[in-house]
Design a protein around this motif. Structure first.
Motif, PDB file in Angstrom:
ATOM      1  N   ARG A 125     123.904 155.404  -2.358  1.00 19.99           N
ATOM      2  CA  ARG A 125     123.892 154.853  -1.065  1.00 19.99           C
ATOM      3  C   ARG A 125     124.148 153.155  -1.470  1.00 19.99           C
ATOM      4  O   ARG A 125     123.369 153.031  -2.389  1.00 19.99           O
ATOM      5  N   LEU A 162     133.447 152.505   4.586  1.00 20.30           N
ATOM      6  CA  LEU A 162     132.674 153.589   5.319  1.00 20.30           C
ATOM      7  C   LEU A 162     131.413 154.029   4.665  1.00 20.30           C
ATOM      8  O   LEU A 162     131.525 154.505   3.331  1.00 20.30           O
ATOM      9  N   ARG A 163     130.352 153.480   4.833  1.00 18.26           N
ATOM     10  CA  ARG A 163     129.020 154.099   4.253  1.00 18.26           C
ATOM     11  C   ARG A 163     128.814 155.409   4.201  1.00 18.26           C
ATOM     12  O   ARG A 163     129.292 156.195   5.229  1.00 18.26           O
ATOM     13  N   ASN A 164     128.118 155.898   3.465  1.00 15.96           N
ATOM     14  CA  ASN A 164     127.633 157.231   3.276  1.00 15.96           C
ATOM     15  C   ASN A 164     127.007 157.942   4.571  1.00 15.96           C
ATOM     16  O   ASN A 164     125.967 157.207   5.273  1.00 15.96           O
ATOM     17  N   SER A 165     127.618 158.977   5.151  1.00 14.92           N
ATOM     18  CA  SER A 165     127.026 159.680   6.289  1.00 14.92           C
ATOM     19  C   SER A 165     127.119 158.650   7.260  1.00 14.92           C
ATOM     20  O   SER A 165     126.078 159.061   8.337  1.00 14.92           O
ATOM     21  N   GLU A 166     127.761 157.624   7.343  1.00 15.10           N
ATOM     22  CA  GLU A 166     127.673 156.980   8.750  1.00 15.10           C
ATOM     23  C   GLU A 166     129.240 156.869   9.440  1.00 15.10           C
ATOM     24  O   GLU A 166     130.154 157.057   8.830  1.00 15.10           O
ATOM     25  N   SER A 167     128.979 156.532  10.724  1.00 12.71           N
ATOM     26  CA  SER A 167     130.411 156.459  11.452  1.00 12.71           C
ATOM     27  C   SER A 167     130.932 155.079  11.710  1.00 12.71           C
ATOM     28  O   SER A 167     132.032 154.973  11.853  1.00 12.71           O
ATOM     29  N   ARG A 168     129.991 154.081  11.482  1.00 15.21           N
ATOM     30  CA  ARG A 168     130.162 152.675  11.541  1.00 15.21           C
ATOM     31  C   ARG A 168     131.360 152.184  10.632  1.00 15.21           C
ATOM     32  O   ARG A 168     130.758 152.148   9.452  1.00 15.21           O
ATOM     33  N   THR A 169     132.461 151.740  10.931  1.00 10.90           N
ATOM     34  CA  THR A 169     133.322 151.149   9.892  1.00 10.90           C
ATOM     35  C   THR A 169     132.908 149.619   9.419  1.00 10.90           C
ATOM     36  O   THR A 169     132.745 148.900  10.488  1.00 10.90           O
TER      37      THR A 169
END
Length: 126
Positions: free
Chosen positions: A101, A50-57
């Motif tokens: 990031r 899971l990237r920084n401050s993202e919801s897409r896995t």
């Protein structure tokens, strides 16, 4: 500064487990997070990210549709929900966090991560 993983254990094929990883000494909310695993006799491999401050896995093909990574910033923790477990999922699972990031391709590289949990064993067998 550490990550403490927990939640591993034995489960029958088709069962579920939820792994947890609590951070102390730093905050996860701006980090890229990930789960890796190492099966007996094999190299460690990336599972879910899971990237920084993202919801897409981002998930490995072998676990897509079965595993879900998530974070709880209030609890400063990350999780891995594992469903429909198979014997091939047997491994030691490691949580990891990376400062700064990261591009998607970098998430798969162990060298991208600054902090690692100690590993928790998941055994899937009948």
């Amino acid at each position: 500064v550490q990550l403490q993983a927990s939640g591993g254990g034995w489960v029958q094929p088709g069962g579920s487990l939820r792994l947890s990883c609590a951070a102390s000494g730093f905050f996860l909310d701006n980090d890229a997070i990930g789960w890796f695993r190492q099966a007996p006799g094999k190299e460690r491999e990336g599972v879910s990210f899971l990237r920084n401050s993202e919801s897409r896995t981002i998930n490995a093909a072998s676990v897509k549709g079965r595993f879900t990574i998530s974070r709880d910033n209030a609890k400063n923790a990350l999780y891995l929900q594992m469903n429909s477990l198979q014997p091939g999922d047997t491994a030691v699972y490691f949580c990891a966090a990376a400062k700064g990031r990261k591009i998607i391709s970098a998430l798969w590289a162990e060298s991208s991560y600054d902090y690692w949990g100690q590993g928790t064993l998941v055994t899937v067998s009948s």
